[in-house]
Design a protein around this motif. Structure first.
Motif, PDB file in Angstrom:
ATOM      1  N   UNK A 181      38.494  26.274  45.177  1.00 47.76           N
ATOM      2  CA  UNK A 181      38.019  24.885  45.093  1.00 47.76           C
ATOM      3  C   UNK A 181      36.555  24.836  44.669  1.00 47.76           C
ATOM      4  N   UNK A 182      35.773  25.801  45.137  1.00 47.78           N
ATOM      5  CA  UNK A 182      34.368  25.864  44.740  1.00 47.78           C
ATOM      6  C   UNK A 182      34.249  26.136  43.251  1.00 47.78           C
ATOM      7  N   UNK A 183      35.073  27.043  42.728  1.00 39.61           N
ATOM      8  CA  UNK A 183      35.037  27.329  41.297  1.00 39.61           C
ATOM      9  C   UNK A 183      35.458  26.113  40.483  1.00 39.61           C
ATOM     10  N   UNK A 184      36.440  25.367  40.984  1.00 42.57           N
ATOM     11  CA  UNK A 184      36.826  24.125  40.300  1.00 42.57           C
ATOM     12  C   UNK A 184      35.658  23.141  40.271  1.00 42.57           C
ATOM     13  N   UNK A 185      34.921  23.061  41.377  1.00 43.54           N
ATOM     14  CA  UNK A 185      33.771  22.162  41.427  1.00 43.54           C
ATOM     15  C   UNK A 185      32.698  22.596  40.434  1.00 43.54           C
ATOM     16  N   UNK A 186      32.493  23.909  40.307  1.00 39.43           N
ATOM     17  CA  UNK A 186      31.517  24.415  39.334  1.00 39.43           C
ATOM     18  C   UNK A 186      31.955  24.064  37.920  1.00 39.43           C
TER      19      UNK A 186
END
Length: 373
Positions: A181-186
């Motif tokens: 999810x963090x990578x998607x946010x990035x």
């Protein structure tokens, strides 16, 4: 390691841009007087602005990193440290600030090169005031780098105010909860035009270099396009690093997602062949993020493995009918100062990182393969 000297901090009784600039002027005036009375010559330098968003508990370690970074790239650092909890009912927030200089201790006859740090301590309720203060303190005509040290994803309202002047946003996705999810946010930030630098990507640089160098020799290069299996072993906290490394390999070799099995993903090569991808989670405390990377063909195996001590990487190429080639290379300590300095080599976006991130997210549905017992 370059010797450093940090001046005592000068605390302000009034916190606004004008008061901070006046305090900086007094700081440098005092330094100039010391120089004129026989002290070491000082050279104030600023090749970029570093805006640091952090919390009160991390001001001291952040200051140490800024001091080390001064020896690599002198700059003006503006540290905005948030303290306490959000409280919309709190009275008018009270800000505190102080200024200090960081100087390298140069050899005799050469001036000390100095950068400066402005630290602003603010309750979390004062967050909306931060962009205005920061914008008024930036040195003109040099790049602006925003370093987000908080453990949560960047606040979009804060970024919206700073993004127009920020050339790069630097963060560490390994420290943030959420994993994929963090990578998607990035990726959402990148799609919105933000040039992102990730410490996870920076720490992968030695691994990427060694993997690439394994294929320098012609016999290895001929097998690069016929790889059939890639296996990345990592510790639990290294899941993001493993994803990005696989994403980098797939992006550079133009592999495309094909299907996902319970034991791993299968990608399609440009020649129509298939590549199986596996990420193996290893329970060990002796490694930092990654343990090993292996790329295999029908008649060859190429590996990069972290040593038991973590001090070096061992790269090995085993090709049928050829003498195995093995080399050990020192694994440098990549602290935050070094990683930020490396990020500054890019003025804006990093297309290789962004391509690896897109491929990593395409593979993110794959679950790590349990380590064999």
């Amino acid at each position: 390691m370059t010797d450093l000297f940090t001046t005592p901090s000068m605390r302000l009784t009034q916190v606004d841009a004008g008061a901070i600039e006046r305090e900086l002027a007094r700081l440098w005036s005092a330094a100039t007087k010391t120089e004129q009375t026989g002290g070491v010559a000082l050279m104030r330098a600023c090749v970029f602005n570093l805006v640091v968003l952090t919390d009160a508990a991390h001001v001291a370690p952040v200051t140490n990193i800024i001091a080390r970074l001064t020896a690599l790239r002198p700059h003006r650092a503006i540290v905005a440290a948030l303290d306490g909890d959000d409280d919309a009912t709190a009275p008018q927030p009270r800000l505190e600030a102080w200024v200090q200089a960081h100087c390298t201790l140069a050899p005799p006859g050469r001036p000390q090169v100095c950068g400066e740090q402005i630290t602003i301590m603010a309750p979390r309720a004062a967050g909306p005031y931060i962009p205005g203060i920061v914008l008024s303190l930036l040195e003109p005509d040099v790049p602006v780098v925003l370093w987000w040290t908080l453990d949560r994803l960047p606040d979009h309202a804060l970024l919206a105010n700073l993004q127009p002047v920020a050339d790069r946003l630097i963060l560490d996705t390994a420290r943030m909860p959420g994993g994929v999810d963090t990578l998607h946010a990035v990726r959402s930030l990148i799609d919105a035009g933000v040039a992102v630098g990730d410490f996870v990507w920076g720490r992968l640089t030695p691994w990427r270099e060694q993997i690439a160098q394994l294929f320098d020799a012609p016999p290895a290069l001929r097998r690069l396009r016929s790889i059939e299996r890639v296996t990345i072993s990592h510790v639990p906290r290294g899941a993001t690093a493993a994803l990005l490394l696989v994403g980098w390999i797939a992006a550079r070799l133009d592999w495309r997602p094909s299907k996902v099995h319970h034991t791993g993903a299968v990608l399609s090569r440009p020649d129509g062949g298939s590549v199986r991808i596996e990420r193996v989670e290893v329970a060990t405390e002796t490694a930092d993020d990654l343990v090993s990377a292996a790329l295999e063909t029908t008649d060859a195996r190429f590996t990069v493995t972290r040593s038991a001590t973590g001090s070096h990487l061992v790269a090995c190429a085993i090709i049928d009918d050829l003498t195995p080639i093995e080399r050990a290379v020192h694994l440098p300590t990549l602290d935050a100062a070094t990683l930020i300095a490396d990020e500054l080599r890019l003025a804006h976006h990093d297309p290789i990182y962004e391509a690896a991130l897109r491929q990593a997210l395409d593979l993110a549905k794959q679950q790590p393969t349990p380590a064999p017992e």
